[in-house]
Write an enzyme that holds these catalytic residues in place. Structure first.
Site, PDB file in Angstrom:
ATOM      1  N   ASP A 267      -1.620   6.936   6.312  1.00 23.28           N
ATOM      2  CA  ASP A 267      -2.746   6.107   5.873  1.00 23.28           C
ATOM      3  C   ASP A 267      -3.081   5.161   7.030  1.00 23.28           C
ATOM      4  OD1 ASP A 267      -4.450   4.215   4.806  1.00 23.28           O
ATOM      5  OD2 ASP A 267      -3.179   3.715   3.095  1.00 23.28           O
TER       6      ASP A 267
ATOM      7  N   TRP B 192       0.819  -1.213   0.000  1.00 23.64           N
ATOM      8  CA  TRP B 192       0.000   0.000   0.000  1.00 23.64           C
ATOM      9  C   TRP B 192       0.848   1.257   0.000  1.00 23.64           C
ATOM     10  CZ3 TRP B 192      -4.421  -0.729  -1.905  1.00 23.64           C
ATOM     11  CH2 TRP B 192      -5.099  -1.938  -1.698  1.00 23.64           C
TER      12      TRP B 192
ATOM     13  N   LYS C  89     -12.746  -1.149   6.635  1.00 26.63           N
ATOM     14  CA  LYS C  89     -12.076  -2.139   7.487  1.00 26.63           C
ATOM     15  C   LYS C  89     -12.517  -1.972   8.947  1.00 26.63           C
ATOM     16  CE  LYS C  89      -8.534  -1.977   4.001  1.00 26.63           C
ATOM     17  NZ  LYS C  89      -8.582  -3.308   3.381  1.00 26.63           N
TER      18      LYS C  89
END
Lengths: 372, 372
Positions: free
Chosen positions: A184, A102, A208
């Protein structure tokens, strides 16, 4: 009906009580004769839902007045472009810590807008079976960043694929940096207490730890609202979004409502302090089992293991399909690992109760005994 | 529980049967033991939902193989920037037809990326009480556009605030244009049959005729996928979205599922042909009432009246509050007009049954008799 234990990495399990309430209110929200999905975002009913949701989020994360909370769209992948579009005016480069798939995607997308300086990198750690995946040593991070006119320093606090998580290492260095810290937190937001004042921007897709896919939460320090490039789309410009109370364009109203129900649920459980304690308990159940087994193996260095995503492999890979199939028979689903890591992955966000993790652990023990 | 008749301009009413099914499936989708909201977007279950939704949409709108259907985020307001970011490479300007608040917003946002040429404009038509708001004469449109290297010609097919709607005037000219036609169909998509092959891009936020806020549908001609500017965010680049089957970033999975239920419902009713007929019937009920009354007035020229959004004023504006309050007592809600037009607005998208419109008409007649 029998609910499964859903270990999906995202979109992921939601608290059953949240789903029950959403179902009960679907056709008639609080006697108003319509669904939240059908409400104008400008109606008093929806504005009430929205403002409570935002206030509950601020309370949960203890967001100081110095920071705005925005509800946006596009997810963390969209933010990979939206952040440079908002923060790069007057700068030509930013610094990146790469710890997995990511964060690498983030620095790559940044290159559309400026020069991405990767100041720390754990290499292809997932493939380094001996050492295991790890978080790189942050001790000299400030030396590599400061004095170089970086727009900001970006890192990904938890890598869902590699299963590595920071544990405050960079947050603790924030005050030594001469640029804002951007993180993030898509996959571990609301699972540990953090000091928001140390961040320039915290952001995450909701799917999530927060709610349904389609809403992105952005926490941004107010002085950073003035740094947008002229080419930044208005709908994604932090200042425009902030000035319009996240309603410059129609927000994803229903997804925000569900996120609000999750926040209410989390507050009732005991907030982020509770989530932090539970997360550690749940992760310990799985990592202890794995570390006391010669059949299961976790490819991540102990100190850097994610409390959210637990990757593990079986000693005999030819048993993977049988493991998944027998797990599914027991109502334990979405355990297949990401193709780049292989094996299994159990994602255990806030909505996964300890009971579900214990059920997985019991199955893992039985499976090992059966095949070993 | 008593459901209201909800005339919101958007987010708007949804078919009751869709909400009933969503409620019934909330905790356990088809015996799988989890909510659609909890499904990984890569799971076979969700991929099945997604692919059926996209196929049903293609069938409803009769989308030819020359065009891709994308599910994106950010709404029409986001698209005001996303479209030039995707279509302006190699061009410096585009042409715009301005017929109201939404099309004006589009041309204004375009100016961030190039020169917006407004080739037709109905001025401040909403304020022109004598003529009423109108769609400008399109007869010489091609002469104003052709030969000038326009990236595209943009128009908004239905203006929700002013209440004006095109009736195929520009679509019928498409083959005479030397640039692609781009249309914002947010508020009348799936309410009339159109010839998709004539459009370069058709796009719309879902929250009026399709489903919940948070999903944007884009229909784009495949040859236009190669025109993105290098600064276009990957998550919003049509080609990247198309190449990844609308899953480059996590899509708004639950909103797409609800849109899919709406498509199933619409197909069962008889598709867009049915919606087109119903829309005309419903609009006629209200406009006939208004035109046969000296108490109600519609500020839009007859030929250009929207079948989706019916703005009307009362002869005595001091009665507005009483009108809204008595309407609400009868379960007729969200009728207050946009502040820039005043008076009332009844939005009657596909999910509003004729029965609801008749209930509004009956109330309007009674109110007039009571106060006149």
């Amino acid at each position: 009906m029998s609910r499964v234990w859903n270990f999906s990495a995202g979109p992921a399990a939601l608290p059953e009580s949240v789903l029950q309430r959403a179902a009960a209110e679907m056709l008639d929200w609080q006697g108003k004769g319509l669904s939240v999905m059908e409400m104008s975002h400008r109606s008093p009913e929806y504005m009430g839902i929205f403002e409570k949701t935002r206030a509950d989020f601020r309370a949960l994360l203890n967001v100081p007045d110095s920071h705005e909370v925005l509800f946006m769209q596009g997810g963390a992948v969209g933010m990979n472009a939206i952040i440079p579009l908002n923060l790069l005016q007057g700068f030509e480069q930013a610094a990146f810590v790469n710890t997995g798939a990511w964060s690498k995607k983030t620095s790559k997308e940044f290159s559309k807008y400026g020069t991405a300086r990767v100041v720390l990198d754990n290499g292809n750690a997932a493939a380094d079976a001996a050492a295991g995946a790890y978080v790189p040593d942050c001790a000299h991070l400030a030396d590599r960043v400061n004095g170089q006119s970086m727009a900001y320093l970006h890192f990904c606090d938890n890598e869902t694929i590699g299963g590595v998580e920071f544990n405050g290492q960079i947050e603790n260095l924030a005050n030594a940096l001469d640029c804002p810290l951007v993180a993030d937190v898509s996959s571990n937001i609301l699972s540990r207490q953090l000091d928001v004042s140390r961040y320039g921007v915290l952001y995450g897709g909701a799917q999530k730890n927060v709610g349904p896919a389609g809403v992105t939460i952005v926490v941004v320090r107010k002085d950073l609202l003035e740094r947008a490039q002229p080419i930044c789309p208005s709908a994604f410009e932090f200042k425009t979004v902030a000035d319009n109370g996240s309603m410059y364009n129609t927000p994803p109203t229903y997804s925000i409502y569900i996120a609000g129900l999750v926040f209410e649920w989390l507050l009732a459980q005991g907030g982020v302090a509770w989530a932090e304690q539970q997360s550690q308990l749940k992760a310990d159940v799985l990592y202890n089992l794995i570390d006391h087994s010669s059949f299961y193996h976790c490819p991540v260095r102990k100190a850097d293991r994610s409390r959210m995503n637990v990757p593990f492999t079986l000693a005999d890979e030819s048993l993977n399909a049988m493991f998944l199939s027998k797990a599914a028979e027991r109502g334990l689903v979405q355990l297949k690992g990401h193709k780049s890591v292989g094996g299994m992955r159990a994602s255990i966000y806030n909505a996964m109760p300890l009971e579900g993790v214990q059920a997985l652990a019991a199955f893992m023990r039985e499976f090992e005994q059966e095949v070993a």
